[in-house]
Design an enzyme around this catalytic site. Structure first.
Site, PDB file in Angstrom:
ATOM      1  N   TYR A   1      -2.510  18.243  22.078  1.00 10.49           N
ATOM      2  CA  TYR A   1      -2.863  16.854  22.362  1.00 10.49           C
ATOM      3  C   TYR A   1      -3.576  16.231  21.168  1.00 10.49           C
ATOM      4  O   TYR A   1      -3.226  15.138  20.717  1.00 10.49           O
ATOM      5  CB  TYR A   1      -3.747  16.785  23.603  1.00 10.49           C
ATOM      6  CG  TYR A   1      -4.130  15.372  24.002  1.00 10.49           C
ATOM      7  CD1 TYR A   1      -3.231  14.573  24.690  1.00 10.49           C
ATOM      8  CD2 TYR A   1      -5.381  14.859  23.685  1.00 10.49           C
ATOM      9  CE1 TYR A   1      -3.577  13.276  25.056  1.00 10.49           C
ATOM     10  CE2 TYR A   1      -5.727  13.559  24.051  1.00 10.49           C
ATOM     11  CZ  TYR A   1      -4.817  12.781  24.733  1.00 10.49           C
ATOM     12  OH  TYR A   1      -5.163  11.496  25.079  1.00 10.49           O
TER      13      TYR A   1
ATOM     14  N   LYS B   1      -2.393  13.026  18.674  1.00 11.41           N
ATOM     15  CA  LYS B   1      -3.158  11.784  18.553  1.00 11.41           C
ATOM     16  C   LYS B   1      -3.638  11.540  17.123  1.00 11.41           C
ATOM     17  O   LYS B   1      -3.699  10.386  16.671  1.00 11.41           O
ATOM     18  CB  LYS B   1      -4.320  11.794  19.544  1.00 11.41           C
ATOM     19  CG  LYS B   1      -3.872  11.819  21.013  1.00 11.41           C
ATOM     20  CD  LYS B   1      -2.895  10.693  21.324  1.00 11.41           C
ATOM     21  CE  LYS B   1      -2.523  10.637  22.794  1.00 11.41           C
ATOM     22  NZ  LYS B   1      -1.589   9.529  23.111  1.00 11.41           N
TER      23      LYS B   1
ATOM     24  N   SER C   1      -6.123   8.074  20.887  1.00  7.82           N
ATOM     25  CA  SER C   1      -7.212   8.532  21.738  1.00  7.82           C
ATOM     26  C   SER C   1      -8.403   8.785  20.829  1.00  7.82           C
ATOM     27  O   SER C   1      -8.255   8.923  19.600  1.00  7.82           O
ATOM     28  CB  SER C   1      -6.811   9.836  22.445  1.00  7.82           C
ATOM     29  OG  SER C   1      -7.930  10.514  22.982  1.00  7.82           O
TER      30      SER C   1
END
Length: 279
Positions: free
Chosen positions: A159, A163, A145
Site C-alpha cells: 500500500y 501511494k 494517502s
C-alpha cells in the site's frame, strides 16, 4: 481553476467514501459528474442518490486496473458531454496486515498495484491527452494517502509503495504540464484516516480477483482510528486545494503529519552527511 459551475468532473471509485464525497461536492458546485466504479450495484445506488438531489450524472462501470475499461469511460464521457475539466483518479484498495514485505505474495502486490498505481496511470493516459487537446483549464487530482508521504509502516509495504508512486507521478505530471504552459494543473490528495468502508470494499475486490484468497486480518475499522475525518471534510479540502492551485492537498490534523515531518528531517540529516566536505 476557480469556477466549477457548468463544467464536467469524472471520478473513479465514486460509489463510496472519498470518491462519492467528491462527486457529491462537485455536483453541489454545479458540475455534471461522471461516476465510475467497478461494483455495479454500488455505482447504481450512488448515481440514484445524486440524481435524486438534482445532479446531472453519468454512471459507467469501470475497472481501473484495465486500461481498455478506463479508455471506454473516457470515450463515453467525451461522446456525451464533450469535455472533462476535473479528473479524479481516486479508486483504490488497501490492507493492513501482519505480513512483512517479503511475506506479501506476488499476487497481493500485483492486485494492489494494478488498482492503486496503474489505475492512476490508466486515468492519465485516457484523459489527459483529451483534456490537453480541449485547451480549457482543468485539474487532474490523483488520490494518494498520508502513507505516500510518511515513512513506511510495518505490514503496509504494498500500500505504501503504491501511494509513494502516486505522489511521484503527480509531481512529474505537474512539472510537465507547467513546462509546456498547459491550462491544466495536477494535485495529489494525501488524507490521513477517513471514515470509509475501504477495508470492506478491498476485501470484496481482493476476493473477486484472487478467488481463493482471504484477507489475512479482518478489514480495518476506519471509524475507530484516531483523528478520523468524514469524507465530506476531504472533499472540502479538495475544492479549496484546486482553487488554490495546491500541488499537495493534505487532509488531516498537523499531528497526523508529524511522521512526515520526521521523515524529511531524517532526509535532511542524511543529505548533510552526503554533502562533500570542503577542503
Amino acid at each position: 481553476m476557480q469556477e466549477f459551475r457548468g463544467r464536467v468532473a469524472a471520478v473513479t471509485g465514486a460509489a463510496n467514501g472519498i470518491g462519492f464525497a467528491l462527486a457529491e461536492r462537485f455536483a453541489r458546485e454545479g458540475m455534471r459528474v461522471a461516476l465510475a466504479d467497478v461494483h455495479q450495484p454500488s455505482l447504481d445506488a450512488a448515481a440514484e442518490r445524486l440524481r435524486s438531489a438534482g445532479a446531472t450524472v453519468l454512471a459507467h462501470q469501470t475497472d481501473v486496473a484495465d486500461a481498455a475499461s478506463v479508455e471506454a469511460l473516457a470515450e463515453r464521457v467525451y461522446q456525451e458531454w464533450g469535455a472533462v475539466h476535473v479528473l479524479c483518479n481516486n479508486a483504490g484498495v488497501g490492507t493492513v496486515t501482519t505480513d512483512r514485505a517479503w511475506e506479501h505474495s506476488p499476487e497481493t502486490w500485483r492486485w494492489l498495484l494494478n488498482i492503486n498505481l496503474f489505475g492512476v496511470i490508466h486515468g492519465i493516459h485516457a484523459f489527459v491527452p483529451r483534456m490537453r487537446e480541449g485547451g480549457q483549464e482543468g485539474q487532474i487530482l490523483n488520490t494518494a494517502s498520508s502513507a505516500g508521504l510518511n515513512p513506511g509502516v510495518a505490514g503496509m509495504a504494498p500500500y505504501s509503495a503504491s501511494k509513494h508512486a502516486v505522489v511521484a507521478i503527480t509531481e512529474s505530471l505537474a512539472a510537465e504540464l507547467k513546462a509546456e504552459g498547459a491550462a491544466l494543473r495536477a494535485s495529489v490528495l494525501c488524507p490521513t484516516w477517513v471514515n470509509t468502508d475501504m477495508g470492506i470494499h478491498s476485501e470484496r475486490e481482493r476476493s473477486r480477483i484472487m478467488r481463493d484468497a482471504a484477507m489475512p486480518v479482518p478489514p480495518l475499522a476506519m471509524s475507530s482510528m484516531p483523528g478520523v475525518m468524514e469524507p465530506s471534510t476531504v472533499a472540502q479540502a479538495v475544492i479549496e486545494g484546486i482553487r488554490g492551485e495546491q500541488l499537495y492537498i493534505l487532509a488531516g490534523s498537523a499531528e497526523s503529519f508529524e511522521r512526515m515531518v520526521l521523515r524529511h528531517r531524517q532526509l535532511e540529516e542524511a543529505a548533510g552527511k552526503a554533502a562533500p566536505k570542503a577542503k
